[in-house]
Write a protein that holds these residues in place. Structure first.
Motif, PDB file in Angstrom:
ATOM      1  N   ALA A  84       5.842 -15.914  10.020  1.00 36.10           N
ATOM      2  CA  ALA A  84       5.029 -14.701   9.925  1.00 36.10           C
ATOM      3  C   ALA A  84       3.601 -14.972  10.365  1.00 36.10           C
ATOM      4  O   ALA A  84       3.001 -14.179  11.113  1.00 36.10           O
ATOM      5  CB  ALA A  84       5.049 -14.174   8.483  1.00 36.10           C
ATOM      6  N   ALA A  85       3.044 -16.106   9.921  1.00 36.71           N
ATOM      7  CA  ALA A  85       1.668 -16.443  10.290  1.00 36.71           C
ATOM      8  C   ALA A  85       1.534 -16.655  11.801  1.00 36.71           C
ATOM      9  O   ALA A  85       0.529 -16.267  12.411  1.00 36.71           O
ATOM     10  CB  ALA A  85       1.210 -17.689   9.533  1.00 36.71           C
ATOM     11  N   VAL A  86       2.547 -17.254  12.405  1.00 37.79           N
ATOM     12  CA  VAL A  86       2.488 -17.506  13.849  1.00 37.79           C
ATOM     13  C   VAL A  86       2.674 -16.203  14.631  1.00 37.79           C
ATOM     14  O   VAL A  86       1.981 -15.960  15.627  1.00 37.79           O
ATOM     15  CB  VAL A  86       3.541 -18.560  14.254  1.00 37.79           C
ATOM     16  N   HIS A  87       3.603 -15.349  14.187  1.00 41.60           N
ATOM     17  CA  HIS A  87       3.752 -14.035  14.825  1.00 41.60           C
ATOM     18  C   HIS A  87       2.423 -13.272  14.778  1.00 41.60           C
ATOM     19  O   HIS A  87       2.021 -12.639  15.766  1.00 41.60           O
ATOM     20  CB  HIS A  87       4.820 -13.213  14.112  1.00 41.60           C
ATOM     21  N   ALA A  88       1.750 -13.324  13.628  1.00 41.49           N
ATOM     22  CA  ALA A  88       0.476 -12.626  13.493  1.00 41.49           C
ATOM     23  C   ALA A  88      -0.558 -13.201  14.446  1.00 41.49           C
ATOM     24  O   ALA A  88      -1.340 -12.461  15.054  1.00 41.49           O
ATOM     25  CB  ALA A  88      -0.008 -12.705  12.049  1.00 41.49           C
ATOM     26  N   GLN A  89      -0.570 -14.532  14.585  1.00 39.38           N
ATOM     27  CA  GLN A  89      -1.510 -15.171  15.511  1.00 39.38           C
ATOM     28  C   GLN A  89      -1.257 -14.705  16.947  1.00 39.38           C
ATOM     29  O   GLN A  89      -2.186 -14.548  17.737  1.00 39.38           O
ATOM     30  CB  GLN A  89      -1.359 -16.686  15.428  1.00 39.38           C
ATOM     31  N   ALA A  90       0.013 -14.466  17.264  1.00 38.31           N
ATOM     32  CA  ALA A  90       0.378 -14.025  18.615  1.00 38.31           C
ATOM     33  C   ALA A  90       0.226 -12.520  18.804  1.00 38.31           C
ATOM     34  O   ALA A  90       0.536 -12.002  19.883  1.00 38.31           O
ATOM     35  CB  ALA A  90       1.815 -14.449  18.914  1.00 38.31           C
ATOM     36  N   SER A 110       8.437 -10.336   4.964  1.00 37.29           N
ATOM     37  CA  SER A 110       9.359  -9.682   4.032  1.00 37.29           C
ATOM     38  C   SER A 110      10.550 -10.596   3.730  1.00 37.29           C
ATOM     39  O   SER A 110      10.988 -10.718   2.571  1.00 37.29           O
ATOM     40  CB  SER A 110       9.845  -8.356   4.619  1.00 37.29           C
ATOM     41  N   ARG A 111      11.078 -11.265   4.760  1.00 38.42           N
ATOM     42  CA  ARG A 111      12.178 -12.209   4.532  1.00 38.42           C
ATOM     43  C   ARG A 111      11.724 -13.376   3.665  1.00 38.42           C
ATOM     44  O   ARG A 111      12.472 -13.856   2.805  1.00 38.42           O
ATOM     45  CB  ARG A 111      12.714 -12.732   5.868  1.00 38.42           C
ATOM     46  N   ALA A 112      10.509 -13.844   3.903  1.00 39.95           N
ATOM     47  CA  ALA A 112       9.983 -14.959   3.113  1.00 39.95           C
ATOM     48  C   ALA A 112       9.868 -14.578   1.648  1.00 39.95           C
ATOM     49  O   ALA A 112      10.204 -15.368   0.752  1.00 39.95           O
ATOM     50  CB  ALA A 112       8.615 -15.378   3.660  1.00 39.95           C
ATOM     51  N   ASP A 113       9.388 -13.368   1.393  1.00 42.63           N
ATOM     52  CA  ASP A 113       9.235 -12.900   0.019  1.00 42.63           C
ATOM     53  C   ASP A 113      10.590 -12.766  -0.661  1.00 42.63           C
ATOM     54  O   ASP A 113      10.776 -13.183  -1.813  1.00 42.63           O
ATOM     55  CB  ASP A 113       8.500 -11.568   0.013  1.00 42.63           C
ATOM     56  N   ALA A 114      11.565 -12.186   0.043  1.00 42.68           N
ATOM     57  CA  ALA A 114      12.901 -12.026  -0.536  1.00 42.68           C
ATOM     58  C   ALA A 114      13.529 -13.376  -0.863  1.00 42.68           C
ATOM     59  O   ALA A 114      14.118 -13.566  -1.932  1.00 42.68           O
ATOM     60  CB  ALA A 114      13.797 -11.242   0.430  1.00 42.68           C
ATOM     61  N   ALA A 115      13.400 -14.334   0.053  1.00 43.59           N
ATOM     62  CA  ALA A 115      13.964 -15.665  -0.192  1.00 43.59           C
ATOM     63  C   ALA A 115      13.235 -16.376  -1.324  1.00 43.59           C
ATOM     64  O   ALA A 115      13.856 -17.091  -2.117  1.00 43.59           O
ATOM     65  CB  ALA A 115      13.895 -16.502   1.094  1.00 43.59           C
ATOM     66  N   PHE A 116      11.922 -16.176  -1.419  1.00 38.19           N
ATOM     67  CA  PHE A 116      11.150 -16.838  -2.483  1.00 38.19           C
ATOM     68  C   PHE A 116      11.681 -16.458  -3.854  1.00 38.19           C
ATOM     69  O   PHE A 116      11.742 -17.309  -4.758  1.00 38.19           O
ATOM     70  CB  PHE A 116       9.664 -16.475  -2.364  1.00 38.19           C
ATOM     71  N   ALA A 149       4.802  -6.267  14.103  1.00 36.40           N
ATOM     72  CA  ALA A 149       6.064  -5.888  13.462  1.00 36.40           C
ATOM     73  C   ALA A 149       6.878  -7.120  13.097  1.00 36.40           C
ATOM     74  O   ALA A 149       7.456  -7.202  12.001  1.00 36.40           O
ATOM     75  CB  ALA A 149       6.857  -4.969  14.387  1.00 36.40           C
ATOM     76  N   ALA A 150       6.929  -8.093  14.000  1.00 36.52           N
ATOM     77  CA  ALA A 150       7.677  -9.321  13.724  1.00 36.52           C
ATOM     78  C   ALA A 150       7.058 -10.080  12.559  1.00 36.52           C
ATOM     79  O   ALA A 150       7.773 -10.670  11.738  1.00 36.52           O
ATOM     80  CB  ALA A 150       7.709 -10.208  14.974  1.00 36.52           C
ATOM     81  N   ALA A 151       5.731 -10.076  12.481  1.00 36.46           N
ATOM     82  CA  ALA A 151       5.055 -10.758  11.376  1.00 36.46           C
ATOM     83  C   ALA A 151       5.432 -10.120  10.043  1.00 36.46           C
ATOM     84  O   ALA A 151       5.724 -10.819   9.061  1.00 36.46           O
ATOM     85  CB  ALA A 151       3.548 -10.722  11.576  1.00 36.46           C
ATOM     86  N   HIS A 152       5.432  -8.799   9.983  1.00 40.26           N
ATOM     87  CA  HIS A 152       5.789  -8.102   8.741  1.00 40.26           C
ATOM     88  C   HIS A 152       7.246  -8.377   8.358  1.00 40.26           C
ATOM     89  O   HIS A 152       7.555  -8.578   7.182  1.00 40.26           O
ATOM     90  CB  HIS A 152       5.545  -6.607   8.878  1.00 40.26           C
ATOM     91  N   ARG A 153       8.139  -8.371   9.343  1.00 42.36           N
ATOM     92  CA  ARG A 153       9.555  -8.636   9.044  1.00 42.36           C
ATOM     93  C   ARG A 153       9.740 -10.055   8.502  1.00 42.36           C
ATOM     94  O   ARG A 153      10.469 -10.265   7.522  1.00 42.36           O
ATOM     95  CB  ARG A 153      10.408  -8.439  10.308  1.00 42.36           C
ATOM     96  N   ALA A 154       9.091 -11.026   9.134  1.00 38.68           N
ATOM     97  CA  ALA A 154       9.229 -12.406   8.680  1.00 38.68           C
ATOM     98  C   ALA A 154       8.659 -12.584   7.288  1.00 38.68           C
ATOM     99  O   ALA A 154       9.237 -13.291   6.442  1.00 38.68           O
ATOM    100  CB  ALA A 154       8.540 -13.357   9.670  1.00 38.68           C
TER     101      ALA A 154
END
Length: 287
Positions: free
Chosen positions: A147-153, A164-170, A157-162
């Motif tokens: 997510a952080a790398v998508h945001a840097q790029a 969200s997946r990170a939060d769900a897995a956490f 939308a990809a950053a938000h999706r990643a």
């Protein structure tokens, strides 16, 4: 195998030294010496396949620590050599957790070099390793970094999706024995990575909230994580809506070299790069 057990203990000590005091040239040198020792042990006698894979994994682990030390000091040429060697050793070992770690480091290195497509690709490689499918902690960590790398790029939308997946897995992480190199990943680290992502997306109030949560969750056994969070939180207002001063501060943090090189807390990937007059600071982004 007693020698492998001793190497495992030495690796845990290097990780502890990184968590508490940060990496140094001396630690990088020691890590490379341990990696070579692990490889030399295979030349002594006939190792079983299990022992051989364990030694390859240990050599990859030590090489990964040397890689992170070179990244932390922004020495990309040497870091690139460590990366190539580490990935080769990780593949020979069959240890997908170690491969996940190294691809994560590769992503940070590529961000430093402004090779954003490569950084995204490396972070995606990290998130698709088998260990991420099997263990929600690794899945959360890899997705938060992605997510952080998508945001840097600039891929919002990809950053938000990643993220969200990170939060769900956490929220699915369970207690179990894991490698020493992921001991740092906790709520503070996740919130720190989320904060970095929000900073890069110019979502400053949300970034402030994540950074405050991260600061509240800091563990005393990881003092190197606190530098950036304390700096950020010290400028945050008490008002839940924030203020112009806080917004300016958050924008300033997003432009810092550590924010460009992706690792909050440690990767708040980890934290703030040490400087001559501030030896306790680290790079906030990834190990």
């Amino acid at each position: 195998m007693a020698d492998a057990d001793r190497l495992e203990a030495n690796f845990a000590r290097l990780i502890h030294a990184d968590n508490t005091a940060g990496l140094s040239v001396d630690l990088e040198t020691r890590a490379l010496a341990h990696a070579q020792h692990a490889l030399d042990l295979m030349a002594i006698g006939a190792a079983t396949e299990r022992v051989r894979k364990r030694l390859y994994a240990l050599a990859a682990a030590f090489t990964g620590t040397a890689l992170w030390a070179a990244i932390d000091r922004m020495e990309p040429d040497r870091a690139g050599r460590h990366l190539d060697r580490g990935l080769r050793l990780a593949r020979l070992s069959g240890d997908t957790a170690m491969e996940m770690r190294l691809w994560g480091h590769a992503s940070v290195l590529y961000v430093q070099q402004r090779r954003l497509p490569d950084a995204v690709a490396a972070a995606e490689m990290s998130s698709t390793t088998h260990v991420c499918r099997r263990d929600p902690l690794f899945r959360s960590l890899a997705a938060a970094r992605l997510a952080a790398v998508h945001a840097q790029a600039g891929e919002r939308a990809a950053a938000h999706r990643a993220l969200s997946r990170a939060d769900a897995a956490f929220h699915r992480i369970n207690a179990m024995e894991r490698p020493a190199f992921v001991d740092f990943y906790d709520r503070a680290e996740f919130e720190g990575l989320a904060g970095i992502t929000m900073l890069r997306l110019a979502r400053h109030e949300e970034a402030e909230g994540h950074l405050h949560h991260a600061l509240a969750c800091l563990r005393p056994e990881f003092p190197s994580q606190s530098g950036l969070l304390l700096r950020a939180a010290g400028h945050c207002p008490t008002s839940p809506r924030g203020s112009g001063g806080c917004m300016r501060h958050c924008r300033g943090l997003a432009a810092e070299p550590w924010a460009r090189s992706a690792r909050p807390h440690r990767s708040v990937v980890r934290a703030v790069r040490p400087r001559p007059h501030h030896p306790g600071r680290r790079y906030l982004l990834c190990r």
